[in-house]
Write a protein that holds these residues in place. Sequence first.
Motif, PDB file in Angstrom:
ATOM      1  N   ALA A   1       0.832  -1.202   0.000  1.00  0.00           N
ATOM      2  CA  ALA A   1       0.000   0.000   0.000  1.00  0.00           C
ATOM      3  C   ALA A   1       0.868   1.254   0.000  1.00  0.00           C
ATOM      4  O   ALA A   1       0.568   2.232  -0.700  1.00  0.00           O
ATOM      5  CB  ALA A   1      -0.925  -0.009   1.210  1.00  0.00           C
ATOM      6  N   LYS A   2       1.953   1.243   0.765  1.00  0.00           N
ATOM      7  CA  LYS A   2       2.862   2.391   0.776  1.00  0.00           C
ATOM      8  C   LYS A   2       3.468   2.625  -0.604  1.00  0.00           C
ATOM      9  O   LYS A   2       3.620   3.769  -1.043  1.00  0.00           O
ATOM     10  CB  LYS A   2       3.975   2.173   1.806  1.00  0.00           C
ATOM     11  CG  LYS A   2       3.554   2.397   3.233  1.00  0.00           C
ATOM     12  CD  LYS A   2       4.754   2.207   4.152  1.00  0.00           C
ATOM     13  CE  LYS A   2       4.368   2.367   5.616  1.00  0.00           C
ATOM     14  NZ  LYS A   2       5.526   2.167   6.510  1.00  0.00           N
ATOM     15  N   LYS A   3       3.820   1.540  -1.287  1.00  0.00           N
ATOM     16  CA  LYS A   3       4.378   1.673  -2.638  1.00  0.00           C
ATOM     17  C   LYS A   3       3.369   2.320  -3.581  1.00  0.00           C
ATOM     18  O   LYS A   3       3.723   3.171  -4.399  1.00  0.00           O
ATOM     19  CB  LYS A   3       4.803   0.306  -3.177  1.00  0.00           C
ATOM     20  CG  LYS A   3       6.058  -0.240  -2.543  1.00  0.00           C
ATOM     21  CD  LYS A   3       6.411  -1.591  -3.128  1.00  0.00           C
ATOM     22  CE  LYS A   3       7.609  -2.198  -2.437  1.00  0.00           C
ATOM     23  NZ  LYS A   3       7.924  -3.537  -2.925  1.00  0.00           N
ATOM     24  N   LEU A   4       2.099   1.911  -3.472  1.00  0.00           N
ATOM     25  CA  LEU A   4       1.068   2.512  -4.327  1.00  0.00           C
ATOM     26  C   LEU A   4       0.896   3.998  -4.019  1.00  0.00           C
ATOM     27  O   LEU A   4       0.808   4.827  -4.945  1.00  0.00           O
ATOM     28  CB  LEU A   4      -0.269   1.791  -4.137  1.00  0.00           C
ATOM     29  CG  LEU A   4      -0.480   0.509  -4.923  1.00  0.00           C
ATOM     30  CD1 LEU A   4      -1.785  -0.160  -4.516  1.00  0.00           C
ATOM     31  CD2 LEU A   4      -0.492   0.800  -6.405  1.00  0.00           C
ATOM     32  N   ILE A   5       0.850   4.336  -2.748  1.00  0.00           N
ATOM     33  CA  ILE A   5       0.653   5.732  -2.365  1.00  0.00           C
ATOM     34  C   ILE A   5       1.844   6.582  -2.802  1.00  0.00           C
ATOM     35  O   ILE A   5       1.675   7.680  -3.364  1.00  0.00           O
ATOM     36  CB  ILE A   5       0.401   5.847  -0.846  1.00  0.00           C
ATOM     37  CG1 ILE A   5      -0.949   5.218  -0.512  1.00  0.00           C
ATOM     38  CG2 ILE A   5       0.445   7.296  -0.402  1.00  0.00           C
ATOM     39  CD1 ILE A   5      -1.223   5.105   0.971  1.00  0.00           C
ATOM     40  N   ILE A   6       3.048   6.073  -2.586  1.00  0.00           N
ATOM     41  CA  ILE A   6       4.249   6.823  -2.993  1.00  0.00           C
ATOM     42  C   ILE A   6       4.301   6.967  -4.512  1.00  0.00           C
ATOM     43  O   ILE A   6       4.631   8.045  -5.031  1.00  0.00           O
ATOM     44  CB  ILE A   6       5.515   6.142  -2.433  1.00  0.00           C
ATOM     45  CG1 ILE A   6       5.561   6.322  -0.913  1.00  0.00           C
ATOM     46  CG2 ILE A   6       6.772   6.708  -3.084  1.00  0.00           C
ATOM     47  CD1 ILE A   6       6.649   5.529  -0.235  1.00  0.00           C
ATOM     48  N   SER A   7       3.933   5.912  -5.239  1.00  0.00           N
ATOM     49  CA  SER A   7       3.908   5.997  -6.703  1.00  0.00           C
ATOM     50  C   SER A   7       2.899   7.038  -7.173  1.00  0.00           C
ATOM     51  O   SER A   7       3.167   7.808  -8.103  1.00  0.00           O
ATOM     52  CB  SER A   7       3.561   4.640  -7.309  1.00  0.00           C
ATOM     53  OG  SER A   7       4.535   3.695  -6.995  1.00  0.00           O
ATOM     54  N   GLY A   8       1.741   7.065  -6.537  1.00  0.00           N
ATOM     55  CA  GLY A   8       0.729   8.056  -6.897  1.00  0.00           C
ATOM     56  C   GLY A   8       1.179   9.468  -6.606  1.00  0.00           C
ATOM     57  O   GLY A   8       0.951  10.391  -7.406  1.00  0.00           O
ATOM     58  N   ILE A   9       1.846   9.670  -5.477  1.00  0.00           N
ATOM     59  CA  ILE A   9       2.331  11.010  -5.125  1.00  0.00           C
ATOM     60  C   ILE A   9       3.432  11.445  -6.083  1.00  0.00           C
ATOM     61  O   ILE A   9       3.453  12.601  -6.532  1.00  0.00           O
ATOM     62  CB  ILE A   9       2.802  11.041  -3.659  1.00  0.00           C
ATOM     63  CG1 ILE A   9       1.587  10.897  -2.733  1.00  0.00           C
ATOM     64  CG2 ILE A   9       3.562  12.319  -3.362  1.00  0.00           C
ATOM     65  CD1 ILE A   9       1.934  10.732  -1.282  1.00  0.00           C
ATOM     66  N   ILE A  10       4.334  10.533  -6.422  1.00  0.00           N
ATOM     67  CA  ILE A  10       5.381  10.864  -7.400  1.00  0.00           C
ATOM     68  C   ILE A  10       4.750  11.213  -8.749  1.00  0.00           C
ATOM     69  O   ILE A  10       5.154  12.172  -9.415  1.00  0.00           O
ATOM     70  CB  ILE A  10       6.391   9.705  -7.527  1.00  0.00           C
ATOM     71  CG1 ILE A  10       7.223   9.590  -6.263  1.00  0.00           C
ATOM     72  CG2 ILE A  10       7.291   9.891  -8.747  1.00  0.00           C
ATOM     73  CD1 ILE A  10       8.099   8.354  -6.212  1.00  0.00           C
ATOM     74  N   GLY A  11       3.739  10.457  -9.132  1.00  0.00           N
ATOM     75  CA  GLY A  11       3.021  10.758 -10.379  1.00  0.00           C
ATOM     76  C   GLY A  11       2.383  12.134 -10.343  1.00  0.00           C
ATOM     77  O   GLY A  11       2.431  12.882 -11.325  1.00  0.00           O
ATOM     78  N   LEU A  12       1.765  12.481  -9.205  1.00  0.00           N
ATOM     79  CA  LEU A  12       1.162  13.811  -9.076  1.00  0.00           C
ATOM     80  C   LEU A  12       2.205  14.916  -9.175  1.00  0.00           C
ATOM     81  O   LEU A  12       1.970  15.940  -9.826  1.00  0.00           O
ATOM     82  CB  LEU A  12       0.417  13.926  -7.742  1.00  0.00           C
ATOM     83  CG  LEU A  12      -1.017  13.438  -7.723  1.00  0.00           C
ATOM     84  CD1 LEU A  12      -1.576  13.513  -6.319  1.00  0.00           C
ATOM     85  CD2 LEU A  12      -1.869  14.236  -8.667  1.00  0.00           C
ATOM     86  N   VAL A  13       3.358  14.699  -8.550  1.00  0.00           N
ATOM     87  CA  VAL A  13       4.425  15.711  -8.619  1.00  0.00           C
ATOM     88  C   VAL A  13       4.896  15.884 -10.062  1.00  0.00           C
ATOM     89  O   VAL A  13       5.074  17.008 -10.548  1.00  0.00           O
ATOM     90  CB  VAL A  13       5.592  15.333  -7.686  1.00  0.00           C
ATOM     91  CG1 VAL A  13       6.810  16.203  -7.940  1.00  0.00           C
ATOM     92  CG2 VAL A  13       5.159  15.437  -6.240  1.00  0.00           C
ATOM     93  N   ILE A  14       5.080  14.777 -10.775  1.00  0.00           N
ATOM     94  CA  ILE A  14       5.504  14.848 -12.171  1.00  0.00           C
ATOM     95  C   ILE A  14       4.448  15.541 -13.023  1.00  0.00           C
ATOM     96  O   ILE A  14       4.767  16.401 -13.865  1.00  0.00           O
ATOM     97  CB  ILE A  14       5.822  13.438 -12.713  1.00  0.00           C
ATOM     98  CG1 ILE A  14       7.068  12.889 -12.041  1.00  0.00           C
ATOM     99  CG2 ILE A  14       5.987  13.451 -14.224  1.00  0.00           C
ATOM    100  CD1 ILE A  14       7.334  11.432 -12.341  1.00  0.00           C
ATOM    101  N   ILE A  15       3.182  15.202 -12.805  1.00  0.00           N
ATOM    102  CA  ILE A  15       2.106  15.808 -13.590  1.00  0.00           C
ATOM    103  C   ILE A  15       2.006  17.303 -13.316  1.00  0.00           C
ATOM    104  O   ILE A  15       1.847  18.111 -14.234  1.00  0.00           O
ATOM    105  CB  ILE A  15       0.769  15.093 -13.300  1.00  0.00           C
ATOM    106  CG1 ILE A  15       0.807  13.675 -13.857  1.00  0.00           C
ATOM    107  CG2 ILE A  15      -0.406  15.856 -13.874  1.00  0.00           C
ATOM    108  CD1 ILE A  15      -0.286  12.782 -13.346  1.00  0.00           C
ATOM    109  N   MET A  16       2.116  17.688 -12.043  1.00  0.00           N
ATOM    110  CA  MET A  16       2.044  19.117 -11.718  1.00  0.00           C
ATOM    111  C   MET A  16       3.231  19.877 -12.304  1.00  0.00           C
ATOM    112  O   MET A  16       3.078  21.007 -12.775  1.00  0.00           O
ATOM    113  CB  MET A  16       1.975  19.308 -10.208  1.00  0.00           C
ATOM    114  CG  MET A  16       0.663  18.928  -9.617  1.00  0.00           C
ATOM    115  SD  MET A  16       0.692  19.201  -7.838  1.00  0.00           S
ATOM    116  CE  MET A  16      -0.857  18.509  -7.367  1.00  0.00           C
ATOM    117  N   SER A  17       4.405  19.264 -12.280  1.00  0.00           N
ATOM    118  CA  SER A  17       5.574  19.904 -12.883  1.00  0.00           C
ATOM    119  C   SER A  17       5.401  20.056 -14.392  1.00  0.00           C
ATOM    120  O   SER A  17       5.699  21.109 -14.960  1.00  0.00           O
ATOM    121  CB  SER A  17       6.838  19.103 -12.600  1.00  0.00           C
ATOM    122  OG  SER A  17       7.053  18.997 -11.225  1.00  0.00           O
TER     123      SER A  17
END
Length: 122
Positions: free
Chosen positions: A90-106
């Motif tokens: 679950a932590k891996k999924l959440i961290i992957s989603g947050i990294i994806g959000l950071v990349i998308i926002m950038s």
Amino acid sequence: MTKNTIKKLAAGAITITTVALPMVVMATGVDLGLNYATAIGLGTQDVRTTVSNVIKAFMGLLGIVAVIIILPGGFKWMTAGGNEEKVSEAKKLIISGIIGLVIIMSAYAIAQFVVSAIVNGT
């Protein structure tokens, strides 16, 4: 007349035709079809603005996908029941989603900067 004279006359006629013909065509006010956009229902908005709107919509959809990736991670964490393997997944999924959000926002910020520089620069 000699062959050389005929060649010179032909070259001169071709040159005059290629130079004068576009002037004659443009002088007659030929309709190039640029005013038909509104008649057939197309928008009259600037292409750069339309591209900007498409980029915004695409980035919004990617943001939704990233949030949807985070949600199962939270659900797995809540239902893990203390199982460390499920919690780490679950932590891996959440961290992957947050990294994806950071990349998308950038990417959104960079795209917005470039598009606004193009729209306002010209």
